[in-house]
Design an enzyme around this catalytic site. Sequence first.
Site, PDB file in Angstrom:
ATOM      1  N   LYS A 120       0.826  -1.207   0.000  1.00 30.26           N
ATOM      2  CA  LYS A 120       0.000   0.000   0.000  1.00 30.26           C
ATOM      3  C   LYS A 120       0.872   1.274   0.000  1.00 30.26           C
ATOM      4  O   LYS A 120       0.438   2.307  -0.486  1.00 30.26           O
ATOM      5  CB  LYS A 120      -0.920   0.032   1.224  1.00 30.26           C
ATOM      6  CG  LYS A 120      -1.836  -1.182   1.402  1.00 30.26           C
ATOM      7  CD  LYS A 120      -3.083  -1.113   0.545  1.00 30.26           C
ATOM      8  CE  LYS A 120      -4.112  -2.182   0.887  1.00 30.26           C
ATOM      9  NZ  LYS A 120      -3.700  -3.573   0.680  1.00 30.26           N
TER      10      LYS A 120
HETATM   11  C1  LIG Z   1      -4.101  -4.704  -0.039  1.00 33.22           C
HETATM   12  C2  LIG Z   1      -3.258  -5.917  -0.163  1.00 33.22           C
HETATM   13  C3  LIG Z   1      -3.465  -6.882  -1.179  1.00 33.22           C
HETATM   14  C4  LIG Z   1      -4.598  -6.781  -2.175  1.00 33.22           C
HETATM   15  O1  LIG Z   1      -4.436  -5.734  -3.087  1.00 33.22           O
HETATM   16  P1  LIG Z   1      -5.697  -5.174  -3.890  1.00 33.22           P
HETATM   17  O2  LIG Z   1      -5.211  -3.996  -4.629  1.00 33.22           O
HETATM   18  O3  LIG Z   1      -6.718  -4.814  -2.838  1.00 33.22           O
HETATM   19  O4  LIG Z   1      -6.179  -6.275  -4.771  1.00 33.22           O
HETATM   20  C5  LIG Z   1      -2.608  -7.972  -1.244  1.00 33.22           C
HETATM   21  N1  LIG Z   1      -1.612  -8.131  -0.342  1.00 33.22           N
HETATM   22  C6  LIG Z   1      -1.386  -7.236   0.639  1.00 33.22           C
HETATM   23  C7  LIG Z   1      -0.289  -7.498   1.607  1.00 33.22           C
HETATM   24  C8  LIG Z   1      -2.187  -6.109   0.766  1.00 33.22           C
HETATM   25  O5  LIG Z   1      -1.957  -5.232   1.762  1.00 33.22           O
END
Ligand SMILES: *Cc1c(COP(=O)(O)O)cnc(C)c1O
Length: 502
Positions: A120
Amino acid sequence: MSRINIQSVGYISTRDTKGLSPITSAEAIKRGISPDGGLYMPDNMPRFGITDLARLTKTDYPGRAAYILGRYLTDFTEEELLSSARAGYAGFDGAPAPVREISGRESLLELWHGPTCAFKDMALQVMPRLLSMSLDKTGEKRDALILTATSGDTGKAALEGFRDVPRTKIMVFYPSHGVSAVQRLQMVTQEGGNVSVLGVDGNFDDAQTGVKRIFGDPSVISALGGRGIFLSSANSINWGRLAPQIVYYFSAYCDMASEGRIKPGDEIDVCVPTGNFGDIFAAYIAKVSGLPIAKLICASNRNNILTDFFGTGVYDRRREFYTTSSPSMDILISSNLERLLFSVCGAEETAAYMKALSENGVYSVSQGVRDALSDVFCGYCASEEECTAAIKHSWENCGCLVDPHTAVALACAGKYRADNPGVRRRMLVVSTASPYKFAGSVLNALTGSRPDDETKAAAALSELTGTPVPAPLSGLESKTVRFGGSVPPEKMADEVLSFGKR
Ligand SMILES: *Cc1c(COP(=O)(O)O)cnc(C)c1O
């Protein structure tokens, strides 16, 4: 890198059945969601060719980000984008998105070297700066107050991203009994002059419902408005969060080409651990904009609604929800899927599917849409056992320590390979979190047991594997706790108002 001759890009809603005029990217980022409930999408897609890739290869990650972003966010200047990317990625430990070879035909794209050790950060270190500039660009006189309810990871990444960004404040609510001890410590020790963190007595749904209620409360909105503040959100449906994610697919391609893993122009496959469909949709945009990607493998955990969707064309949320060791993928409504539908069938059909989803909890796409999707996407899912086995296999066979989300993707990539033995393309697997963010699960996968305390698990994992605990996750206990306490859900609005006064 001049920006002469680039085509300007406007933004339209995925549910715009009236054909309204496009808005600028700054306006789209400021609004987050469209008034009709849809998500913003570019009205035309920029195209990148071989010469663009050659140019990108010669520059560093922030330079790549400014170049790519500049073609989607055409109302921002190159200087603005470059300075945002430089400042945003300065807090990363080394290269922001390194590619690591794990086997003769697989590479891992590591997206967790930022301040909170999860992917993120790739978007949330840049998006707040874009939002802050968007306020100036759109002539907005008020400042933005970001409200977020978090089940753990997003809140911390948003706090880090918004901390001390001009014209913004951020307030994060977490469920007092719903986050891990480490996650709580990460948040309550948050630094910055424009941040606030508060527990809510209840679970994540209580916190989330409380935040939604505040967004819809006219008395709160007008009281804040009187003080020159409007409410905004940082969640992953904002175009400002999606756009920075397109960059790392181009960057990875350039790195693989310059290391000789692929030849320029070769097609690759990409496998992405998926929750809200943001990360994998950014890869789709990269493909549509000219990056040579053949297939996108959508990897899910036991919550395999997307696997079913790509297999059958039916999206049915009327099903059981499971809690897994890859919590960021425990999702039944993948919001960004709406953008994909819009890309293949336009606003009219998309609006109808979304209406059916909210009214009946299910929709079924037409055969034409199914065919268009299966040209590009295929869905796989991995059970908890398969995830555990992938963590162990990756460590024992490649010396690569992965977290449970990444392990789900590795397991799914393996299934795709097994089903398609004739495919010789290189596979890029996206790694979304540091193994130390989920140390207990990872340790358990390797040894069959885990301490109940995550800090102890991290120390044991480090000892066992000889790998270091990332700096942002170590020494949390010795940091000053700045935020304490919790409130019942009905007191959340008062807390927002009093934070708005400060
Ligand atoms: C948010 C997240 C995901 C999923 O990503 P999206 O964009 O919501 O599909 C996968 N792995 C981790 C560690 C995340 O924090």
